[in-house]
Design a protein around this motif. Structure first.
Motif, PDB file in Angstrom:
ATOM      1  N   ARG A 200       0.895  -1.265  -0.011  1.00  0.00           N
ATOM      2  CA  ARG A 200      -0.079  -0.137   0.088  1.00  0.00           C
ATOM      3  C   ARG A 200       0.944   1.091   0.227  1.00  0.00           C
ATOM      4  NH1 ARG A 200      -5.102   1.353   0.719  1.00  0.00           N
ATOM      5  NH2 ARG A 200      -5.804  -0.521   1.358  1.00  0.00           N
ATOM      6  N   PHE A 201       1.752   1.416   1.004  1.00  0.00           N
ATOM      7  CA  PHE A 201       2.836   2.471   1.025  1.00  0.00           C
ATOM      8  C   PHE A 201       3.641   1.988   2.006  1.00  0.00           C
ATOM      9  CE2 PHE A 201      -0.004   3.850   4.130  1.00  0.00           C
ATOM     10  CZ  PHE A 201       0.208   5.054   4.805  1.00  0.00           C
ATOM     11  N   ALA A 202       4.799   2.585   2.059  1.00  0.00           N
ATOM     12  CA  ALA A 202       5.918   2.301   3.099  1.00  0.00           C
ATOM     13  C   ALA A 202       5.564   2.339   4.260  1.00  0.00           C
ATOM     14  CB  ALA A 202       7.102   3.384   2.872  1.00  0.00           C
ATOM     15  N   ALA A 203       4.413   3.007   4.828  1.00  0.00           N
ATOM     16  CA  ALA A 203       4.153   2.975   6.394  1.00  0.00           C
ATOM     17  C   ALA A 203       3.588   1.843   6.682  1.00  0.00           C
ATOM     18  CB  ALA A 203       3.388   4.333   6.721  1.00  0.00           C
ATOM     19  N   THR A 204       2.935   1.054   5.630  1.00  0.00           N
ATOM     20  CA  THR A 204       2.051  -0.186   6.259  1.00  0.00           C
ATOM     21  C   THR A 204       2.922  -1.300   5.899  1.00  0.00           C
ATOM     22  OG1 THR A 204       1.049   0.060   4.106  1.00  0.00           O
ATOM     23  CG2 THR A 204      -0.198   0.918   6.347  1.00  0.00           C
ATOM     24  N   SER A 205       4.186  -1.334   5.529  1.00  0.00           N
ATOM     25  CA  SER A 205       5.073  -2.735   5.074  1.00  0.00           C
ATOM     26  C   SER A 205       6.291  -2.523   6.136  1.00  0.00           C
ATOM     27  CB  SER A 205       5.225  -2.595   3.738  1.00  0.00           C
ATOM     28  OG  SER A 205       4.151  -3.167   2.912  1.00  0.00           O
ATOM     29  N   THR A 206       6.537  -3.534   6.592  1.00  0.00           N
ATOM     30  CA  THR A 206       8.220  -3.736   7.173  1.00  0.00           C
ATOM     31  C   THR A 206       8.990  -3.768   6.198  1.00  0.00           C
ATOM     32  OG1 THR A 206       7.763  -6.275   7.535  1.00  0.00           O
ATOM     33  CG2 THR A 206       6.837  -4.750   9.342  1.00  0.00           C
ATOM     34  N   PRO A 207      10.446  -3.566   6.665  1.00  0.00           N
ATOM     35  CA  PRO A 207      11.444  -3.614   5.624  1.00  0.00           C
ATOM     36  C   PRO A 207      11.483  -4.980   5.103  1.00  0.00           C
ATOM     37  CG  PRO A 207      12.116  -2.536   7.358  1.00  0.00           C
ATOM     38  CD  PRO A 207      10.809  -2.852   7.847  1.00  0.00           C
ATOM     39  N   GLU A 208      11.122  -6.141   5.945  1.00  0.00           N
ATOM     40  CA  GLU A 208      11.048  -7.499   5.386  1.00  0.00           C
ATOM     41  C   GLU A 208       9.934  -7.699   4.481  1.00  0.00           C
ATOM     42  OE1 GLU A 208      10.261 -12.078   6.909  1.00  0.00           O
ATOM     43  OE2 GLU A 208       9.864 -10.428   8.394  1.00  0.00           O
ATOM     44  N   GLN A 209       8.985  -7.061   4.626  1.00  0.00           N
ATOM     45  CA  GLN A 209       7.994  -7.201   3.441  1.00  0.00           C
ATOM     46  C   GLN A 209       8.136  -6.476   2.109  1.00  0.00           C
ATOM     47  OE1 GLN A 209       3.559  -5.395   3.799  1.00  0.00           O
ATOM     48  NE2 GLN A 209       3.280  -7.729   3.629  1.00  0.00           N
TER      49      GLN A 209
END
Length: 429
Positions: A200-209
């Protein structure tokens, strides 16, 4: 084989690069379609005598045929919240987007919404779109089943969110990867369908994702990457808190290997020259979404800056924060956004952004975007007398440029008389 007679207009290149030679116009033209492809285009007087006996000819009076519109950023699960009041981006997500998307856990709801969404696109003359689904794999299946039934060239993917989202809309880095992989193998390259890896955007994904999203891009050549970038100042500040080690929002995606051909970043409003330069040199594209940028109070997109850095740009409606499915209505707002910055949107450049420019942003310009022989026969018949006001205004027109400009300012879904995908009529007004 079938032939269509009307005025014909399409772009051969970007008007900013080649000027008047960018567009080709036939006042009384003939478009010949065979086996879902454009076979010939030219003056009716020249081509009609060459048609084989028995080929049907459909004539459209007071009409203009243009290529099917290309929407480079839109959310199919958000149709039900279009026109909802009183929020900027982050509040919009919590108040409207997430509750609407939670309903797509129900496969029947997903099927009903996919059918309505695609009919709305076609009713507005949009024949190709880059589409957000939800975190639910069944939302992707529902979308692609209906798109395949209609024979459309569409791009979509499952949303990835493994943090900062409601529990019912969250996956994990591993489950998001696994579910995306299954969907890719089921749908990518099937007929006219393409898959987009969709954090969705960087804020809703961890670095791993984000790393696993890049892994999918490496494992399956030809995939798209579809996400959001620098839409809202509060969003940008939040991303900076979450990724303090990165130099900026774009650098988050760049660090995780998500820039490149077929990577499309929606909005891209608040960027510096260095970030724009990086987008251009990487071959990434951005989606210009004027109606949602105005509706959410996000800011004004700087087209001239993107042009200066060679960034591929397409037009996006961004339903549901965007306020119209219509490419014409979206171009109306695009003109105003640029006016506020002292920039001028030429009517032929506007047509380019909505057709060949969008195809170029999606790396599909060898297949769609204009009406050259060999291209997919995706086209729209626009009614130049669709409303009394439009008819009255165009009666005063002294040039093709004036006609096209008035059409982009005054036109909307009512101007779409018929839409064709791969030579098949998929909407009639």
């Amino acid at each position: 084989m079938h032939a269509y007679r009307a005025a014909l207009l399409h772009c051969l290149a970007d008007p900013c690069e080649v000027g008047d030679a960018a567009c080709q116009y036939f006042a009384d033209g003939l478009l010949v379609v065979a086996a879902g492809k454009v076979a010939q285009i030219g003056d009716a007087a020249e081509l009609l005598p060459q048609l084989p006996a028995g080929v049907p000819v459909s004539e459209y009076r007071d009409a203009l045929i243009v290529p099917g519109f290309v929407d480079t950023h839109i959310h199919f699960p958000q149709v039900g919240v279009i026109g909802s009041c009183g929020a900027q981006l982050l509040d919009w997500l919590q108040t409207y987007t997430f509750p609407a998307e939670a309903r797509f856990a129900d496969p029947q709801h997903a099927r009903e919404q996919a059918a309505f969404f695609l009919q709305e696109l076609l009713r507005n003359g949009t024949t190709t779109a880059l589409v957000f689904c939800t975190v639910h794999p069944q939302s992707v299946d529902a979308f692609f089943v209906e798109a395949e039934r209609l024979g459309l060239r569409m791009i979509a993917g499952k949303v990835l969110m493994d943090r900062n989202a409601p529990e019912e809309l969250s996956d994990s880095a591993a489950s998001g990867y696994d579910e995306s992989k299954t969907l890719i193998e089921r749908w990518h390259g099937r007929g006219r369908l393409h898959y987009a890896v969709t954090p969705r955007f960087a804020a809703t994904s961890t670095p791993e994702q984000l790393d696993l999203a890049a892994r999918l891009l490496r494992e399956y050549p030809g995939l798209y990457l579809h996400t959001h970038l620098a839409e809202n100042q509060a969003e940008i500040a939040w991303v900076k808190e979450l990724f303090p080690e990165r130099s900026g929002y774009l650098d988050v995606y760049d660090h995780h290997g998500l820039l490149g051909a077929r990577s499309v970043f929606a909005h891209a409003i608040h960027l510096c020259d260095a970030e724009c330069r990086r987008l251009g040199e990487s071959g990434s594209a951005v989606a210009f979404c004027p109606t949602s940028n105005l509706f959410l109070g996000s800011g004004l997109f700087d087209l001239a800056r993107m042009d200066a850095h060679g960034v591929r740009v397409g037009l996006g409606t961004d339903i549901g924060a965007g306020t119209s499915f219509s490419a014409l209505a979206t171009l109306d707002e695009a003109y105003k956004v640029l006016q506020l910055q002292g920039q001028r949107l030429d009517p032929f450049r506007a047509l380019y952004l909505a057709t060949l420019g969008g195809a170029h942003a999606l790396y599909l310009d060898e297949r769609i975007g204009n009406l050259l022989p060999g291209k997919d026969a995706d086209f729209v018949v626009l009614d130049l007398k669709a409303t009394p006001l439009l008819e009255h205004r165009l009666a005063q027109s002294q040039s093709l440029a004036e006609t096209l400009f008035a059409l982009t300012i005054l036109g909307d879904d009512r101007a779409v008389r018929e839409s064709f995908a791969a030579g098949v009529s998929v909407h009639q007004r």
